[in-house]
Design a protein around this motif. Structure first.
Motif, PDB file in Angstrom:
ATOM      1  N   GLU A 585       0.811  -1.210   0.000  1.00 28.37           N
ATOM      2  CA  GLU A 585       0.000   0.000   0.000  1.00 28.37           C
ATOM      3  C   GLU A 585       0.849   1.267   0.000  1.00 28.37           C
ATOM      4  N   ARG A 586       2.021   1.218   0.643  1.00 25.16           N
ATOM      5  CA  ARG A 586       2.881   2.408   0.660  1.00 25.16           C
ATOM      6  C   ARG A 586       3.300   2.795  -0.739  1.00 25.16           C
ATOM      7  N   VAL A 587       3.658   1.813  -1.562  1.00 25.43           N
ATOM      8  CA  VAL A 587       4.056   2.095  -2.936  1.00 25.43           C
ATOM      9  C   VAL A 587       2.874   2.659  -3.727  1.00 25.43           C
ATOM     10  N   VAL A 588       1.698   2.050  -3.542  1.00 27.04           N
ATOM     11  CA  VAL A 588       0.517   2.551  -4.251  1.00 27.04           C
ATOM     12  C   VAL A 588       0.241   4.000  -3.868  1.00 27.04           C
ATOM     13  N   GLN A 589       0.301   4.303  -2.578  1.00 27.07           N
ATOM     14  CA  GLN A 589       0.047   5.673  -2.147  1.00 27.07           C
ATOM     15  C   GLN A 589       1.113   6.630  -2.678  1.00 27.07           C
ATOM     16  N   GLY A 590       2.330   6.128  -2.816  1.00 29.26           N
ATOM     17  CA  GLY A 590       3.371   6.946  -3.434  1.00 29.26           C
ATOM     18  C   GLY A 590       3.021   7.295  -4.870  1.00 29.26           C
ATOM     19  N   VAL A 591       2.530   6.317  -5.629  1.00 24.47           N
ATOM     20  CA  VAL A 591       2.126   6.571  -7.016  1.00 24.47           C
ATOM     21  C   VAL A 591       0.937   7.530  -7.058  1.00 24.47           C
ATOM     22  N   VAL A 592       0.021   7.370  -6.119  1.00 25.03           N
ATOM     23  CA  VAL A 592      -1.126   8.292  -6.050  1.00 25.03           C
ATOM     24  C   VAL A 592      -0.642   9.720  -5.826  1.00 25.03           C
ATOM     25  N   ARG A 593       0.356   9.876  -4.985  1.00 25.49           N
ATOM     26  CA  ARG A 593       0.901  11.222  -4.750  1.00 25.49           C
ATOM     27  C   ARG A 593       1.605  11.762  -5.986  1.00 25.49           C
ATOM     28  N   VAL A 594       2.225  10.877  -6.767  1.00 23.10           N
ATOM     29  CA  VAL A 594       2.797  11.298  -8.047  1.00 23.10           C
ATOM     30  C   VAL A 594       1.699  11.874  -8.931  1.00 23.10           C
ATOM     31  N   LEU A 595       0.576  11.169  -9.002  1.00 22.71           N
ATOM     32  CA  LEU A 595      -0.543  11.642  -9.829  1.00 22.71           C
ATOM     33  C   LEU A 595      -1.075  12.966  -9.313  1.00 22.71           C
ATOM     34  N   ALA A 596      -1.171  13.089  -7.991  1.00 26.50           N
ATOM     35  CA  ALA A 596      -1.749  14.304  -7.405  1.00 26.50           C
ATOM     36  C   ALA A 596      -0.887  15.534  -7.667  1.00 26.50           C
ATOM     37  N   SER A 597       0.436  15.336  -7.790  1.00 29.94           N
ATOM     38  CA  SER A 597       1.341  16.478  -7.969  1.00 29.94           C
ATOM     39  C   SER A 597       1.775  16.676  -9.417  1.00 29.94           C
ATOM     40  N   TRP A 598       1.176  15.939 -10.352  1.00 27.67           N
ATOM     41  CA  TRP A 598       1.660  15.920 -11.733  1.00 27.67           C
ATOM     42  C   TRP A 598       1.567  17.292 -12.392  1.00 27.67           C
ATOM     43  N   GLY A 599       0.485  17.968 -12.244  1.00 35.41           N
ATOM     44  CA  GLY A 599       0.325  19.287 -12.858  1.00 35.41           C
ATOM     45  C   GLY A 599       0.010  19.241 -14.332  1.00 35.41           C
ATOM     46  N   TRP A 600      -0.745  18.213 -14.776  1.00 35.92           N
ATOM     47  CA  TRP A 600      -1.080  18.082 -16.193  1.00 35.92           C
ATOM     48  C   TRP A 600      -2.076  19.129 -16.644  1.00 35.92           C
ATOM     49  N   GLU A 601      -2.108  19.376 -17.937  1.00 34.40           N
ATOM     50  CA  GLU A 601      -3.066  20.336 -18.480  1.00 34.40           C
ATOM     51  C   GLU A 601      -4.478  19.761 -18.480  1.00 34.40           C
ATOM     52  N   ARG A 602      -4.601  18.476 -18.780  1.00 30.00           N
ATOM     53  CA  ARG A 602      -5.906  17.804 -18.752  1.00 30.00           C
ATOM     54  C   ARG A 602      -5.803  16.537 -17.920  1.00 30.00           C
ATOM     55  N   ARG A 603      -6.739  16.341 -17.040  1.00 26.97           N
ATOM     56  CA  ARG A 603      -6.730  15.171 -16.172  1.00 26.97           C
ATOM     57  C   ARG A 603      -6.985  13.912 -16.996  1.00 26.97           C
ATOM     58  N   PRO A 604      -6.256  12.810 -16.710  1.00 29.27           N
ATOM     59  CA  PRO A 604      -6.501  11.570 -17.450  1.00 29.27           C
ATOM     60  C   PRO A 604      -7.922  11.047 -17.219  1.00 29.27           C
ATOM     61  N   VAL A 605      -8.387  10.324 -18.204  1.00 30.60           N
ATOM     62  CA  VAL A 605      -9.732   9.746 -18.087  1.00 30.60           C
ATOM     63  C   VAL A 605      -9.693   8.224 -18.082  1.00 30.60           C
ATOM     64  N   GLY A 606      -8.560   7.621 -18.481  1.00 27.68           N
ATOM     65  CA  GLY A 606      -8.493   6.171 -18.568  1.00 27.68           C
ATOM     66  C   GLY A 606      -7.116   5.633 -18.251  1.00 27.68           C
ATOM     67  N   VAL A 607      -7.050   4.313 -18.084  1.00 24.56           N
ATOM     68  CA  VAL A 607      -5.799   3.631 -17.769  1.00 24.56           C
ATOM     69  C   VAL A 607      -5.612   2.450 -18.718  1.00 24.56           C
ATOM     70  N   VAL A 608      -4.410   2.353 -19.306  1.00 23.49           N
ATOM     71  CA  VAL A 608      -4.055   1.229 -20.169  1.00 23.49           C
ATOM     72  C   VAL A 608      -2.836   0.542 -19.560  1.00 23.49           C
ATOM     73  N   VAL A 609      -2.786  -0.782 -19.658  1.00 26.96           N
ATOM     74  CA  VAL A 609      -1.703  -1.563 -19.071  1.00 26.96           C
ATOM     75  C   VAL A 609      -0.756  -2.026 -20.172  1.00 26.96           C
ATOM     76  N   MET A 610       0.561  -1.879 -19.919  1.00 27.72           N
ATOM     77  CA  MET A 610       1.561  -2.469 -20.813  1.00 27.72           C
ATOM     78  C   MET A 610       1.624  -3.973 -20.577  1.00 27.72           C
ATOM     79  N   PRO A 611       1.831  -4.780 -21.613  1.00 25.06           N
ATOM     80  CA  PRO A 611       1.965  -6.221 -21.404  1.00 25.06           C
ATOM     81  C   PRO A 611       3.314  -6.548 -20.760  1.00 25.06           C
ATOM     82  N   SER A 612       3.364  -7.649 -20.018  1.00 29.80           N
ATOM     83  CA  SER A 612       4.602  -8.057 -19.358  1.00 29.80           C
ATOM     84  C   SER A 612       4.642  -9.574 -19.252  1.00 29.80           C
ATOM     85  N   LEU A 613       5.807 -10.150 -19.527  1.00 29.20           N
ATOM     86  CA  LEU A 613       5.993 -11.586 -19.357  1.00 29.20           C
ATOM     87  C   LEU A 613       6.537 -11.924 -17.974  1.00 29.20           C
TER      88      LEU A 613
END
Length: 723
Positions: A585-613
């Protein structure tokens, strides 16, 4: 004294007398009225001026090695000899040497990457006899124009050749540089009678022997004169402070640096650690500057000047400041993390205490140090198969190939590829020409035994550094013995000798501030803007700039793998043997804080996942949790066209791009969901992955999503690699 004035009134082969008297006069002009030549200084000067010999001087920092070649220069120029050519590794050292030479009336010029507009004027001044000393960087020696047009005439007319920081010549040394091996060719081609001086403060017996042999450069020349002195530094107070984590080490710095007299250097192992530490200390009210190989050259010079003038408390530096910075009153050197060699450690701490009675030298080791050593160990000389492949590619080419074109045929990163080419160049197997590199056709053998022996020597040095940290005997004696100093004895000054250890308790308020600073998440991921050169060779029709309508936006990572904050956690989560499990959960909350401080012009509306083996569960779970927390639409995942994915990871840009370009795809289902999302709620989408290395997976993934209708794609990863 730029114009040589013949002086034949005193025979220069006199063992003392008038020649030494004139040498003393020049020394006083250089170092002050009270200066007197040491006996080994005089021995070296006499060997160079009277005997025209080749000499290697291994003496501690501050002993006066530069005085030897400046005094010898003055004496040689007075005889009518040509200018002294000094091969010097760092711009900081060049600037200090020019200033010192001018004080003694010696006119010096430099040729390096930062003053290209001055080169022609420098060549003209040399030819006209207006230059006494010409400083060149080792990289210049294999610049095609300099090597073919300038160097032969310069070498033929040189009065003295000097190789500073000569341990760089030897691949046994702690700071081997392939460009330095070009010096062997320079020395081989020198006319008889041109004296040569090599100097260093950090060479053990093996390196000393290797450099001395290379100075002979074959033939029937007389053995190199080796003058080696004791490496004791009476001003240094060596100590180690063991602290539990990065938070404690940062707070220790903030608490104790203001109490240490004078100004100094805080060394870190990585660029990111230097930048992060400098930011924290600045926030704590300390006047410090970062100094790394990535710092703008003008900013580096300004930082050096500020430290020289004591306008800052410290430079927080990588090994970019490891050689050549001359500040006699430097009051301290603190290492945030241990270098991987006691010899390189001695070289760096030798910056301190040259002109003061006491200088503090403190090592703050970290648990992550060995992992960082392992990363840099991956930059060793490539295996024989890779080297042979490179030679075959160059031999089959109908024109010279640039490193960018070679990357489409040889799986090496650019830095490692260029290092290998430099070694092959010195070995005579390849040659750098206009437009790139070409094979010479000369026979070449892979010296596997030597490369393996060098690797084992590096491992021994690392073990010795760990021994230094846990040492129960004199620290200075240990370092001197690592350098094979026969006069090494207990110093009576280090923490072990005196029993006086630095306190490791830290103020709770400072610790909280350090913890808050290190816990700040977020590192930018710069988008790729240009396709690699020569992709058509790999059957990929991509070239030039990446079209704006296909380009990724600037992304974010939770942190760098080399960070002193989030780096420890990320290295654990992304280790090769770590399970494919959801992050805590600490890592997830860290990523959430990254999103909160991003400062983007338009807020994202969706999430796409990269494939991984390797980590499909981790990445999919992270994307799902972010979608729920951020109320974003899960759009789906990109996919690989085959079950094997892109195949074993390639290391350079061209080959990695070819892999992912042919493997990645946006399926019809994903494209349909993207169209629906953009019709319902248009806006950017996040593209989630575990880490970014070359950046080409995210670049291709972003292009696929842009084609599928995403107006903007914002990469988001747990980590980014890099220094």
């Amino acid at each position: 004294m730029a114009t040589p004035v013949p002086d034949n009134t005193v025979p220069t082969d006199a063992p003392g007398g008038a020649l030494r008297e004139r040498a003393e006069v020049h020394l006083r002009a250089l170092a002050g009225d009270s200066a007197r030549l040491r006996e080994d200084q005089w021995t070296a000067i006499h060997a160079l001026v009277a005997e025209r010999r080749r000499a290697l001087v291994v003496q501690r920092t501050g002993w006066g090695k530069s005085a030897v070649y400046f005094v010898a220069t003055a004496l040689r120029r007075a005889e009518g000899a040509g200018p002294t050519v000094i091969v010097s590794p760092l711009l900081a050292l060049m600037r200090n040497q020019i200033a010192a030479a001018e004080r003694a009336g010696i006119h010096a010029r430099t040729i390096n990457s930062s003053n290209t507009t001055d080169w022609e004027a420098a060549y003209t001044d040399v030819a006209a006899g207006r230059v006494d000393v010409l400083l060149v960087s080792p990289e210049r020696l294999n610049n095609p124009e300099f090597r073919d047009r300038v160097l032969p005439e310069l070498a033929a007319g040189a009065g003295l050749v000097v190789i500073d920081e000569a341990h760089c010549v030897s691949d046994w040394g702690h700071d081997f540089r392939p460009d330095y091996r070009r010096i062997r060719s320079l020395l081989h081609d020198l006319p008889d009678g041109v004296p040569v001086l090599a100097t260093t403060a950090t060479a053990n017996e093996r390196v000393t022997h290797d450099v001395a042999e290379q100075l002979r450069a074959g033939g029937e020349r007389e053995d190199t004169l080796v003058l080696r002195g004791p490496l004791e530094r009476e001003s240094l107070r060596l100590a180690v402070a063991r602290l539990p984590d990065s938070t404690a080490r940062l707070s220790w710095l903030a608490e104790h640096l203001p109490k240490i007299q004078g100004s100094g250097i805080v060394y870190t192992l990585t660029v990111s650690a230097a930048q992060e530490t400098a930011r924290f200390l600045t926030e704590q009210g300390m006047d410090v500057r970062p100094y790394t190989g990535q710092t703008d050259p003008d900013e580096r010079r300004e930082a050096e000047d500020d430290l020289l003038a004591n306008r800052v408390k410290a430079l927080v530096a990588t090994s970019a400041l490891g050689m050549g910075f001359d500040k006699p009153d430097l009051g301290f050197v603190v290492h945030l993390g241990a270098p991987q060699s006691p010899i390189s450690y001695y070289q760096q701490v030798g910056r301190a205490g040259r002109g003061v009675q006491r200088a503090e030298v403190v090592l703050l080791p970290g648990r992550e140090d060995t992992q960082i050593w392992e990363y840099f160990a991956g930059l060793s000389f490539p295996p024989e198969q890779t080297v042979r492949q490179t030679l075959e590619v160059l031999a089959d080419a109908d024109r010279p190939l640039s490193p960018a074109h070679l990357e489409t045929r040889v799986d090496l990163r650019r830095t490692r590829l260029e290092q290998m080419l430099k070694v092959l160049d010195v070995d005579g197997a390849v040659r750098r020409v206009r437009g790139g590199w070409e094979a010479t056709g000369r026979p070449w053998s892979y010296d596997a035994e030597r490369y393996e022996a060098v690797s084992r020597a590096r491992e021994r040095e690392q073990r010795a550094m760990l021994d230094y940290i846990d040492l129960g005997t004199c620290r200075m004696e240990f370092l001197r013995r690592q350098l094979d100093d026969p006069e090494a004895v207990p110093c009576g000054r280090c923490d072990v000798c005196t029993g006086e250890y630095w306190p490791t308790d830290v103020d709770s308020t400072r610790r909280e501030a350090a913890a808050e600073h290190l816990d700040r998440p977020g590192t930018p991921i710069a988008p790729r803007r240009q396709w690699p050169t020569g992709m058509s060779t790999l059957g990929v029709d991509l070239s030039g700039k990446i079209k704006e309508e296909l380009r990724a936006g600037e992304g974010r990572a939770l942190g760098r793998l080399t960070d002193i904050g989030w780096g420890n956690e990320l290295r654990r989560v992304l280790a090769a043997d770590a399970p494919d499990a959801p992050v805590d959960e600490r890592v997830v909350q860290g990523v959430v804080r990254v999103l909160a401080s991003w400062g983007w012009e338009r807020r994202p509306v969706g999430v796409v996942v990269m494939p991984s083996l390797t980590r499909p569960g981790m990445i999919t779970d992270l994307a799902s949790r972010l979608a729920r927390l951020g109320r974003l639409t899960p759009v789906g995942a990109l996919e690989y066209g085959t079950g094997q994915g892109p195949g074993p990871r390639r290391h350079n840009s061209a080959m990695r791009l070819e892999q992912v370009y042919s493997a990645l795809a946006a399926g019809e289902e994903l494209a349909g969901r993207m169209a629906e999302l953009q019709e319902r709620t248009p806006g950017p989408v996040l593209l989630v992955d575990d880490f970014v290395d070359t950046g080409w997976s995210l670049t291709v993934g972003a292009a696929l999503l842009r084609r599928a209708g995403a107006p903007e794609v914002l990469p988001l990863t747990l980590a980014t690699t890099g220094s």
